[in-house]
Write an enzyme that holds these catalytic residues in place. Structure first.
Site, mmCIF file in Angstrom:
data_model
loop_
_atom_site.group_PDB
_atom_site.id
_atom_site.type_symbol
_atom_site.label_atom_id
_atom_site.label_comp_id
_atom_site.label_asym_id
_atom_site.label_seq_id
_atom_site.Cartn_x
_atom_site.Cartn_y
_atom_site.Cartn_z
ATOM 1 N N LEU A 163 46.383 30.747 48.111
ATOM 2 C CA LEU A 163 45.490 29.676 48.575
ATOM 3 C C LEU A 163 45.256 29.806 50.087
ATOM 4 O O LEU A 163 45.609 28.932 50.866
ATOM 5 C CB LEU A 163 46.077 28.309 48.220
ATOM 6 C CG LEU A 163 45.084 27.147 48.229
ATOM 7 C CD1 LEU A 163 44.143 27.221 47.035
ATOM 8 C CD2 LEU A 163 45.826 25.805 48.208
ATOM 9 N N ARG A 204 42.145 31.180 53.035
ATOM 10 C CA ARG A 204 40.785 30.707 53.333
ATOM 11 C C ARG A 204 39.892 30.788 52.103
ATOM 12 O O ARG A 204 39.191 29.829 51.754
ATOM 13 C CB ARG A 204 40.173 31.565 54.455
ATOM 14 C CG ARG A 204 40.801 31.333 55.803
ATOM 15 C CD ARG A 204 40.262 32.334 56.814
ATOM 16 N NE ARG A 204 40.959 33.603 56.687
ATOM 17 C CZ ARG A 204 41.607 34.220 57.671
ATOM 18 N NH1 ARG A 204 41.625 33.706 58.874
ATOM 19 N NH2 ARG A 204 42.225 35.363 57.478
ATOM 20 N N ILE A 205 39.927 31.946 51.424
ATOM 21 C CA ILE A 205 39.043 32.139 50.271
ATOM 22 C C ILE A 205 39.526 31.294 49.092
ATOM 23 O O ILE A 205 38.721 30.659 48.398
ATOM 24 C CB ILE A 205 38.962 33.636 49.904
ATOM 25 C CG1 ILE A 205 38.276 34.408 51.040
ATOM 26 C CG2 ILE A 205 38.218 33.839 48.576
ATOM 27 C CD1 ILE A 205 38.348 35.924 50.928
ATOM 28 N N ARG A 252 42.280 42.085 45.364
ATOM 29 C CA ARG A 252 42.362 43.541 45.385
ATOM 30 C C ARG A 252 42.865 44.028 44.033
ATOM 31 O O ARG A 252 43.707 43.375 43.405
ATOM 32 C CB ARG A 252 43.341 44.023 46.470
ATOM 33 C CG ARG A 252 42.780 44.039 47.865
ATOM 34 C CD ARG A 252 41.682 45.099 48.044
ATOM 35 N NE ARG A 252 41.131 45.120 49.387
ATOM 36 C CZ ARG A 252 40.071 44.408 49.780
ATOM 37 N NH1 ARG A 252 39.451 43.626 48.941
ATOM 38 N NH2 ARG A 252 39.625 44.504 51.016
ATOM 39 N N ASP A 259 36.064 41.921 40.109
ATOM 40 C CA ASP A 259 35.216 42.479 41.166
ATOM 41 C C ASP A 259 35.920 43.644 41.852
ATOM 42 O O ASP A 259 35.303 44.391 42.595
ATOM 43 C CB ASP A 259 34.883 41.387 42.199
ATOM 44 C CG ASP A 259 33.872 41.849 43.236
ATOM 45 O OD1 ASP A 259 32.870 42.484 42.843
ATOM 46 O OD2 ASP A 259 34.079 41.594 44.442
ATOM 47 N N GLU A 290 38.974 52.167 43.070
ATOM 48 C CA GLU A 290 37.508 52.068 43.145
ATOM 49 C C GLU A 290 36.896 53.355 43.686
ATOM 50 O O GLU A 290 37.487 53.972 44.573
ATOM 51 C CB GLU A 290 37.133 50.889 44.063
ATOM 52 C CG GLU A 290 37.598 49.573 43.480
ATOM 53 C CD GLU A 290 37.433 48.404 44.447
ATOM 54 O OE1 GLU A 290 36.773 48.556 45.488
ATOM 55 O OE2 GLU A 290 37.974 47.339 44.151
ATOM 56 N N HIS A 331 32.686 45.398 43.206
ATOM 57 C CA HIS A 331 33.225 44.945 44.507
ATOM 58 C C HIS A 331 32.103 44.416 45.406
ATOM 59 O O HIS A 331 31.820 44.980 46.471
ATOM 60 C CB HIS A 331 34.001 46.077 45.204
ATOM 61 C CG HIS A 331 34.970 45.575 46.253
ATOM 62 N ND1 HIS A 331 36.082 46.276 46.640
ATOM 63 C CD2 HIS A 331 34.977 44.436 46.986
ATOM 64 C CE1 HIS A 331 36.719 45.590 47.577
ATOM 65 N NE2 HIS A 331 36.067 44.476 47.804
HETATM 66 C C1 8YV Z 1 34.457 44.230 50.703
HETATM 67 C C2 8YV Z 1 36.329 42.804 50.913
HETATM 68 O O1 8YV Z 1 34.593 44.824 51.922
HETATM 69 O O2 8YV Z 1 36.325 42.004 53.096
HETATM 70 C C3 8YV Z 1 36.988 42.453 52.184
HETATM 71 O O3 8YV Z 1 38.216 42.644 52.279
HETATM 72 O O4 8YV Z 1 36.935 43.147 49.960
HETATM 73 C C4 8YV Z 1 34.866 42.798 50.803
HETATM 74 O O5 8YV Z 1 34.209 42.170 51.816
HETATM 75 C C5 8YV Z 1 33.110 44.434 50.183
HETATM 76 O O6 8YV Z 1 32.852 43.592 49.132
HETATM 77 C C6 8YV Z 1 32.789 45.868 49.784
HETATM 78 O O7 8YV Z 1 33.772 46.578 49.229
#
Ligand code: 8YV
Length: 321
Positions: A160, A162-163, A240, A264, A269, A287
């Site tokens: 929990l 900021r996002i 992640r 996402d 990746e 992502h």
């Molecule tokens: C990605 C993110 O950079 O900021 C981060 O840590 O995961 C995202 O902003 C973006 O979506 C592309 O991979």
């Protein structure tokens, strides 16, 4: 101005590991000598050429900065990443070399939270399945069975920060009950805290990962947590890929011991386990949580402003270390 060595242009040299937002790259080109590492076929030779002059590294989620890259550019004193996450940077190596690292928090919070909510809704209301149902003409043959409601359901937020908080606000606005798990209870937060991830997974309908990657969260969502979430539960991940034991996730989805997933981010990746593509109960995104024009422009601007501050001898705006 902090100067070590400068190229002939008189502008400090910056090595871009991978492309970032185009307007930010344009601004960098006007203020710095920019070297584009991803365009070099002989990467090692390019690093040797730039070794003396390069003072800054700029990167993105898909551009790892490891100890070897830092060693190859010994005059680099700042790494600016256009991400909030920093698990693609060897922070220990940066610390040892006295390199400042900056990232782009805050400016992407709302976009990432929006996408997390979009994944909850897509998974719950089977938006992708229903879209396919219409496109393929299936609608004229049968009706799509009803699904469970989002409002009134229980969502668990893992991390929990900021996002996570921005997502929780959205979930609450959808009349979802919100609980969370993290390393510590947050003061002044009205959501229920669980100090046990498995207990949270057992109690919720959706587990939404907004935690950062790195050693502390590595594969914390393992087979046991997924089993606790269960056949009626769904996992949403905008944090992640490393946070989830991906083979265990695939197995749980294939076996039906986990109900659904909205992803996402992935462990490796842009490669994803092939089995995921065959599953109806997963929504797969490439992502893109921060990928709105406004957000990416703000992230790019923050990268540039961090570099400007550093080269002007001022404190950077958003340091990691
Ligand atoms: C990605 C993110 O950079 O900021 C981060 O840590 O995961 C995202 O902003 C973006 O979506 C592309 O991979």
């Amino acid at each position: 101005m902090r100067k070590l060595t400068q190229p002939e242009t008189g502008r400090p040299a910056v090595v871009l590991v991978v492309p970032i937002f185009p307007t930010a790259m344009d601004v960098l080109e006007t203020e710095f000598t920019v070297h584009r590492l991803w365009e070099e076929t002989d990467r090692d030779a390019a690093l040797v050429r730039w070794a003396d002059e390069a003072q800054a590294l700029v990167t993105f989620a898909n551009g790892p900065v490891d100890a070897a890259l830092m060693a190859a550019l010994p005059n680099v004193k700042i790494i600016a990443t256009m991400t909030v996450g920093v698990d693609h940077i060897d922070l220990e190596a940066a610390r040892k070399r006295g390199i400042q690292v900056t990232h782009t928090p805050d400016v992407l919070t709302e976009a990432v939270a929006d996408l997390a909510m979009a994944l909850v809704l897509s998974v719950a209301r089977q938006i992708v399945v229903a879209d396919r149902f219409v496109r393929t003409g299936e609608w004229s043959r049968r009706v799509l069975p009803p699904v469970r409601s989002v409002s009134g359901s229980h969502v668990g937020v893992v991390g929990l920060g900021r996002i996570g908080l921005a997502f929780a606000r959205r979930a609450a606005a959808f009349d979802m009950r919100v609980s969370y798990y993290g390393p510590r209870r947050k003061p002044d937060v009205g959501y229920r805290y669980y100090d046990n991830l498995r207990a949270l997974a057992r109690d919720v309908d959706y587990l939404v990962i907004t935690a950062p990657g790195g050693p502390q969260t590595d594969r914390m969502i393992d087979g046991a947590v997924l089993a606790d979430l269960g056949p009626n539960g769904a996992l949403i991940n905008v944090g992640r890929g490393s946070i989830v034991d991906e083979p265990a996730l695939v197995a749980a989805l294939v076996n039906g011991t986990l109900g659904a997933a909205g992803l996402d981010v992935y462990a490796n990746e842009p490669h994803i386990p092939e089995e995921l593509c065959a599953l109806e109960n997963v929504v797969l995104l490439p992502h893109i949580a921060s990928a709105t024009l406004e957000t990416r422009a703000a992230m790019g601007e923050l990268v540039v402003n961090n570099l400007r501050a550093w080269f002007a001898g001022r404190p950077v705006l958003t340091p990691v270390i």
